[in-house]
Design a protein around this motif. Structure first.
Motif, short mmCIF file in Angstrom:
data_model
loop_
_atom_site.label_atom_id
_atom_site.label_comp_id
_atom_site.label_asym_id
_atom_site.label_seq_id
_atom_site.Cartn_x
_atom_site.Cartn_y
_atom_site.Cartn_z
N LEU A 79 38.38 -9.80 68.70
CA LEU A 79 38.70 -8.41 68.37
C LEU A 79 39.57 -7.77 69.44
O LEU A 79 40.55 -7.08 69.13
CB LEU A 79 37.42 -7.58 68.20
CG LEU A 79 36.60 -7.83 66.95
CD1 LEU A 79 35.33 -6.99 67.02
CD2 LEU A 79 37.38 -7.52 65.70
N LYS A 80 39.23 -8.01 70.69
CA LYS A 80 40.01 -7.44 71.80
C LYS A 80 41.42 -7.99 71.80
O LYS A 80 42.39 -7.25 72.03
CB LYS A 80 39.32 -7.71 73.13
CG LYS A 80 38.06 -6.91 73.31
CD LYS A 80 37.32 -7.29 74.58
CE LYS A 80 35.98 -6.56 74.65
NZ LYS A 80 35.20 -6.99 75.82
N THR A 86 48.06 -5.54 68.56
CA THR A 86 48.45 -4.36 67.78
C THR A 86 49.10 -3.33 68.69
O THR A 86 50.14 -2.75 68.36
CB THR A 86 47.24 -3.76 67.06
OG1 THR A 86 46.72 -4.74 66.14
CG2 THR A 86 47.61 -2.51 66.28
N LEU A 87 48.51 -3.08 69.85
CA LEU A 87 49.08 -2.13 70.81
C LEU A 87 50.46 -2.59 71.28
O LEU A 87 51.39 -1.78 71.39
CB LEU A 87 48.15 -1.95 72.00
CG LEU A 87 46.84 -1.24 71.72
CD1 LEU A 87 45.92 -1.32 72.93
CD2 LEU A 87 47.07 0.21 71.31
N LEU A 92 56.44 -2.15 71.14
CA LEU A 92 57.72 -2.77 70.79
C LEU A 92 58.48 -1.93 69.76
O LEU A 92 59.68 -1.71 69.89
CB LEU A 92 57.48 -4.18 70.27
CG LEU A 92 58.70 -5.09 70.12
CD1 LEU A 92 59.43 -5.26 71.44
CD2 LEU A 92 58.26 -6.44 69.57
N MET A 93 57.76 -1.42 68.75
CA MET A 93 58.42 -0.59 67.74
C MET A 93 58.93 0.71 68.36
O MET A 93 60.01 1.20 68.01
CB MET A 93 57.47 -0.29 66.58
CG MET A 93 57.08 -1.51 65.76
SD MET A 93 58.50 -2.45 65.16
CE MET A 93 58.30 -3.97 66.10
N LYS A 94 58.18 1.26 69.29
CA LYS A 94 58.63 2.46 70.01
C LYS A 94 59.91 2.16 70.77
O LYS A 94 60.86 2.95 70.74
CB LYS A 94 57.54 2.95 70.96
CG LYS A 94 57.93 4.20 71.71
CD LYS A 94 56.81 4.66 72.62
CE LYS A 94 57.25 5.90 73.39
NZ LYS A 94 56.23 6.34 74.33
#
Length: 102
Positions: A79-80, A86-87, A92-94
């Motif tokens: 999960l971590k 995801t973060l 990267l999208m930012k």
């Protein structure tokens, strides 16, 4: 028996990561249409775990009651790792967005 009690009963017969039940199987047993990402089944498992305080783990094969510390450690590590990825994807999208605005 309500839906969450039914899910609890099903999970109780799926103890350990080698003994999974899928969200799709749960949906099918409850008479829901079995579709794509199994949102209904996943939501029921989550709500059941929270209501009955059941340590539920999951993997590509389905859900199971966590039975050992090793299973717990493996599940929480996974999960971590997924959360970190995801973060990183968000960062990267930012970056890509900012580059396009220049």
């Amino acid at each position: 028996m309500d839906e969450l009690e039914f899910v609890k009963t099903q999970l109780e017969s799926h103890v350990g990561k080698g003994n999974t039940i899928s969200a799709g199987e749960i949906e099918k047993m409850l008479g829901y249409p079995v579709e794509g990402s199994h949102v209904k089944g996943r939501d029921l498992v989550k709500r059941c775990a929270e209501k009955y305080r059941i340590p539920v783990g999951g993997n590509i094969n389905g859900y199971y009651i966590i039975n050992t510390e090793s299973e717990l450690n493996e599940y929480t590590t996974n999960l971590k790792s997924r959360a970190q990825k995801t973060l990183e994807r968000g960062d990267l999208m930012k970056k890509f967005y900012e580059e396009r605005k220049k």
